[in-house]
Write an enzyme that holds these catalytic residues in place. Structure first.
Site, short mmCIF file in Angstrom:
data_model
loop_
_atom_site.label_atom_id
_atom_site.label_comp_id
_atom_site.label_asym_id
_atom_site.label_seq_id
_atom_site.Cartn_x
_atom_site.Cartn_y
_atom_site.Cartn_z
N LYS A 38 10.84 43.28 -8.24
CA LYS A 38 9.89 42.63 -9.15
C LYS A 38 8.46 43.00 -8.78
O LYS A 38 8.21 43.46 -7.64
CB LYS A 38 10.07 41.10 -9.08
CG LYS A 38 9.81 40.50 -7.70
CD LYS A 38 10.28 39.05 -7.62
CE LYS A 38 10.02 38.46 -6.23
NZ LYS A 38 10.71 37.15 -6.06
N TYR A 264 -24.17 42.50 -4.05
CA TYR A 264 -24.46 41.43 -5.03
C TYR A 264 -24.84 40.13 -4.34
O TYR A 264 -24.26 39.76 -3.32
CB TYR A 264 -23.25 41.18 -5.91
CG TYR A 264 -23.02 42.27 -6.94
CD1 TYR A 264 -24.04 42.70 -7.78
CD2 TYR A 264 -21.76 42.84 -7.08
CE1 TYR A 264 -23.82 43.68 -8.74
CE2 TYR A 264 -21.52 43.82 -8.03
CZ TYR A 264 -22.56 44.23 -8.86
OH TYR A 264 -22.32 45.20 -9.79
C1 LIG Z 1 11.43 37.18 -4.76
C2 LIG Z 1 12.81 36.66 -4.56
C3 LIG Z 1 13.63 37.18 -3.53
C4 LIG Z 1 13.15 38.17 -2.50
O1 LIG Z 1 12.61 37.48 -1.38
P1 LIG Z 1 12.06 38.28 -0.09
O2 LIG Z 1 11.58 37.20 0.81
O3 LIG Z 1 10.97 39.16 -0.58
O4 LIG Z 1 13.21 39.05 0.45
C5 LIG Z 1 14.95 36.75 -3.49
N1 LIG Z 1 15.42 35.86 -4.38
C6 LIG Z 1 14.65 35.31 -5.34
C7 LIG Z 1 15.22 34.30 -6.25
C8 LIG Z 1 13.31 35.69 -5.45
O5 LIG Z 1 12.53 35.12 -6.39
#
Ligand SMILES: *Cc1c(COP(=O)(O)O)cnc(C)c1O
Length: 368
Positions: A38, A264
């Site tokens: 993701k 800035y």
């Molecule tokens: C983002 C996510 C993961 C991955 O978690 P990590 O700590 O990055 O390994 C796993 N399961 C769900 C449901 C997530 O939203």
């Protein structure tokens, strides 16, 4: 790799392979591996990372939203893709692109079944997400009868897996809450199994869960940050390799006299004569304003150069008074030595937030 002549995010696919093998070595042979890609594979590049992991025969992918999954399908990814948080408005695209939704409430279950029936689907794979304590998304234990009753009335969907998500799998000094989540998950799946004539597979662990709760790997694990080289623990980090390095270079050097201001709102006033370097990277690239005013630093010739004044949209200025360097020289924002995790700590943030914020404007280059 050549020295950076502009701002680039280098992605080391060899390091990705190393992390994948390391995490897999923690699993029993029959446990499947889902790679969470993701948010552009945690800010790296979802397509290149997914293509490479597909070559390495990863079992599953997960994305958060439907259009992240559509982009992977467009790029030729054929591995199953779980969409963790699909919105009902995208259910048609889920089905036409063969994505597998996480269904987490009676409302989305009903809407998805309606969509699958409209598309004349038979046994469309869906994954049921249960809430075991994170209180974010998921069905409750008390909804199981209604769920199985709903699903038994249609031939359009098939429950492929049951899953949940841990709230603090990286916290080691108090494991009680995580243990209670694992127990709760067991109660849930046993009740679901008792009401179905087939057995959806089970998954619960994220990266820290893989490391800290081997007894809870069930049939599959889900890793995102671990593949990116961070284990939320120094003892785990030493076995992993950060895959992304953010590099830039010096656009211009300025010699600021005592009393002059910089940037800035004149947020930095030189207390003594100061040498600064202006770098072509700013908050629009993912370096948040919190890193300004000496909270964050980059490294030039292995020396720390703190960010002076406010972070601009496209630039930062760093202190190089005692650093021997020239215009055009390479600058490391983070890499496998000066890690994103260490930089993020300076602003009470975490590796996840810094790496996923690196904007799409930054050019990605790949090392195979
Ligand atoms: C983002 C996510 C993961 C991955 O978690 P990590 O700590 O990055 O390994 C796993 N399961 C769900 C449901 C997530 O939203």
């Amino acid at each position: 790799m050549n020295k950076a002549q502009e701002t680039v995010l280098e992605i080391d696919l060899k390091a990705l392979k190393h992390n994948f093998k390391f995490l897999k070595s923690k699993l029993s042979g029959s446990t499947k591996f889902l790679a969470v890609v993701k948010a552009f594979a945690y800010g790296s590049d979802a397509i290149e990372v997914a293509k490479y992991l597909q070559e390495l025969e990863v079992d599953y992918f997960a994305v958060a939203y439907t259009y992240e999954g559509v982009a992977l399908r467009d790029a030729g990814i054929t591995t199953p893709i779980l969409v963790l948080h699909p919105q009902p408005v995208s259910f048609d695209d889920i089905i036409t692109r063969c994505l597998e939704p996480s269904l987490y409430s009676q409302r989305v279950l009903d809407l998805f079944i309606a969509s699958a029936e409209t598309h004349k689907q038979h046994n469309y794979p869906v994954h049921l997400k249960f809430n075991t304590g994170l209180n974010r998304l998921g069905f409750g234990l008390e909804e199981i009868s209604k769920i199985t009753e709903t699903v038994s009335k249609t031939k359009a969907v098939h429950i492929t897996s049951l899953f949940s998500h841990l709230a603090e799998s990286e916290v080691l000094d108090d494991k009680a809450f995580t243990v209670s989540q694992i127990e709760h998950f067991k109660t849930i799946y046993k009740q679901v199994y008792a009401k179905l004539d087939y057995r959806p597979f089970l998954h619960l662990c994220n990266t820290s869960g893989i490391i800290n709760y081997p007894e809870a790997h069930f049939d599959m694990v889900r890793s995102g940050i671990g593949l990116n080289g961070f284990g939320n623990d120094p003892n785990v980090n030493k076995h992993l390799k950060p895959i992304a390095a953010l590099k830039t270079n010096i656009s211009q050097i300025h010699h600021i006299k005592k009393g002059e201001s910089l940037g800035y709102n004149r947020a930095f006033i030189a207390q003594t004569d100061t040498k600064t370097a202006t770098l072509p990277i700013g908050h629009a690239d993912g370096i948040k304003r919190q890193y300004g005013n000496k909270n964050g630093f980059v490294t030039i010739n292995n020396q720390k150069a703190y960010i002076l004044g406010n972070v601009c949209m496209d630039m930062i200025m760093v202190e190089i008074t005692s650093i021997d360097c020239n215009e055009g020289d390479e600058v490391i924002v983070f890499d496998d030595k000066y890690t994103a995790e260490a930089l993020a700590e300076n602003v009470q943030s975490i590796s996840y937030e810094l790496i996923t914020a690196i904007s799409q404007r930054v050019k990605r280059v790949f090392r195979r």
